[in-house]
Enzyme design. Structure first.
Site, PDB file in Angstrom:
ATOM      1  N   GLU A   1       5.177 -10.907  14.695  1.00 28.41           N
ATOM      2  CA  GLU A   1       4.650 -11.459  15.945  1.00 28.41           C
ATOM      3  C   GLU A   1       5.202 -12.867  16.174  1.00 28.41           C
ATOM      4  O   GLU A   1       5.644 -13.211  17.258  1.00 28.41           O
ATOM      5  CB  GLU A   1       3.132 -11.491  15.842  1.00 28.41           C
TER       6      GLU A   1
ATOM      7  N   ARG B   1       0.816  -1.224   0.000  1.00 33.05           N
ATOM      8  CA  ARG B   1       0.000   0.000   0.000  1.00 33.05           C
ATOM      9  C   ARG B   1       0.845   1.268   0.000  1.00 33.05           C
ATOM     10  O   ARG B   1       0.367   2.339  -0.393  1.00 33.05           O
ATOM     11  CB  ARG B   1      -1.009  -0.032   1.153  1.00 33.05           C
TER      12      ARG B   1
HETATM   13  P1  AMP Z   1       4.423  -2.833  11.263  1.00 36.98           P
HETATM   14  O1  AMP Z   1       5.676  -3.420  10.700  1.00 36.98           O
HETATM   15  O2  AMP Z   1       3.882  -3.574  12.438  1.00 36.98           O
HETATM   16  O3  AMP Z   1       4.577  -1.328  11.532  1.00 36.98           O
HETATM   17  O4  AMP Z   1       3.307  -3.006  10.161  1.00 36.98           O
HETATM   18  C1  AMP Z   1       3.196  -2.103   9.148  1.00 36.98           C
HETATM   19  C2  AMP Z   1       2.713  -2.733   7.860  1.00 36.98           C
HETATM   20  O5  AMP Z   1       1.680  -3.695   8.069  1.00 36.98           O
HETATM   21  C3  AMP Z   1       2.157  -1.649   6.988  1.00 36.98           C
HETATM   22  O6  AMP Z   1       2.729  -1.812   5.698  1.00 36.98           O
HETATM   23  C4  AMP Z   1       0.659  -1.858   6.997  1.00 36.98           C
HETATM   24  O7  AMP Z   1       0.172  -1.816   5.689  1.00 36.98           O
HETATM   25  C5  AMP Z   1       0.423  -3.231   7.620  1.00 36.98           C
HETATM   26  N1  AMP Z   1      -0.474  -3.206   8.803  1.00 36.98           N
HETATM   27  C6  AMP Z   1      -0.124  -3.514  10.079  1.00 36.98           C
HETATM   28  N2  AMP Z   1      -1.168  -3.433  10.913  1.00 36.98           N
HETATM   29  C7  AMP Z   1      -2.220  -3.045  10.167  1.00 36.98           C
HETATM   30  C8  AMP Z   1      -3.603  -2.745  10.449  1.00 36.98           C
HETATM   31  N3  AMP Z   1      -4.109  -2.837  11.699  1.00 36.98           N
HETATM   32  N4  AMP Z   1      -4.391  -2.358   9.445  1.00 36.98           N
HETATM   33  C9  AMP Z   1      -3.888  -2.255   8.181  1.00 36.98           C
HETATM   34  N5  AMP Z   1      -2.618  -2.516   7.852  1.00 36.98           N
HETATM   35  C10 AMP Z   1      -1.779  -2.913   8.821  1.00 36.98           C
END
Ligand code: AMP
Length: 176
Positions: A101, A64
Site C-alpha cells: 500500500e 502462514r
Molecule cells: P497480498 O500480497 O495483498 O495478496 O497479501 C497476501 C499476504 O498478506 C498473505 O501472505 C496473507 O497472509 C497476508 N494478508 C493480507 N491481507 C490479509 C488479511 N486481511 N487477513 C490475513 N492475512 C492477510
C-alpha cells in the site's frame, strides 16, 4: 469438495477488525490450526486439489504459507521450498520486488531451491491484492520452475488479486 467441510473451515476463520491497522479485517486462521480435525481438513482441501497432478515441489510463502504448504508437501512426499521476506534466507537468493500500500517490499528464494522444469504448486493462507504471490510466481519463473497452480485457503475476491497472477491458474477454498 464436501460443502459441509468448507462451512466448518469457514466457521474456523476469525475476523479481527482493525488489525494490523485501522480499516483492515484480519482473517485469523489460528482457530483452524488449534483444532486437530479442522487443521486436518484444511490440509485435505489442498491435497484433494493436488490429486492427479505431477508435482515436484510445493512452494510456501512466509509465514502462514509454511504451515499449510509444508504439511501438503509432507503428505505428497515432495519437496518444500520457502519464499521468505528479505534478509531471512542464509544462502544465495533470487529477489523479487512487489508493491505494498505504501512503498515496496521484497521476497527471496534460494537460487538452487528449484531446478529448471520442475513442476510447482504455490500455497499460501490468503490471497488479498496478489502482490506477494505475484512476486513468488516471478521467483519461481526466474529459476525455470513451471508453476502449475496457486492455491489459497482464503481469497478476498473484492481485491481481485488473481488478476496479478495471470496466466497462472488460481484456486481458493473460502471466498469472501
Ligand atoms: P497480498 O500480497 O495483498 O495478496 O497479501 C497476501 C499476504 O498478506 C498473505 O501472505 C496473507 O497472509 C497476508 N494478508 C493480507 N491481507 C490479509 C488479511 N486481511 N487477513 C490475513 N492475512 C492477510
Amino acid at each position: 469438495m464436501a460443502a459441509d467441510l468448507i462451512e466448518k473451515l469457514r466457521a474456523g476463520v476469525r475476523d479481527v477488525p482493525d488489525f494490523p491497522k485501522p480499516g483492515i479485517v484480519f482473517k485469523d486462521i489460528t482457530p483452524i490450526l488449534s483444532d486437530g480435525a479442522l487443521f486436518k481438513a484444511s490440509i485435505d482441501v489442498f491435497l484433494e486439489r493436488c490429486r492427479g497432478k505431477k508435482i515436484d515441489k510445493i512452494v510456501g510463502i512466509d509465514a502462514r504459507g509454511f504451515l499449510f504448504g509444508s504439511a501438503v508437501a509432507y503428505e505428497l512426499g515432495v519437496g518444500f521450498v520457502p519464499i521468505r521476506k528479505r534478509g531471512k534466507l542464509p544462502y544465495k537468493t533470487e529477489t523479487a520486488k512487489y508493491s505494498l500500500e505504501y512503498g515496496e517490499a521484497e521476497m527471496e528464494m534460494h537460487v538452487d531451491a528449484i531446478s529448471p522444469g520442475e513442476q510447482i504448486v504455490l500455497v499460501d493462507d490468503l490471497l488479498a491484492t496478489g502482490g506477494t504471490s505475484a512476486a513468488a510466481a516471478m521467483l519461481i519463473a526466474k529459476t525455470g520452475g513451471k508453476l502449475l497452480e496457486a492455491q489459497f485457503l482464503i481469497e478476498l475476491e473484492f481485491l481481485h488479486g488473481r488478476q496479478k497472477l495471470v496466466p497462472t491458474p488460481v484456486v481458493s477454498f473460502l471466498k469472501y
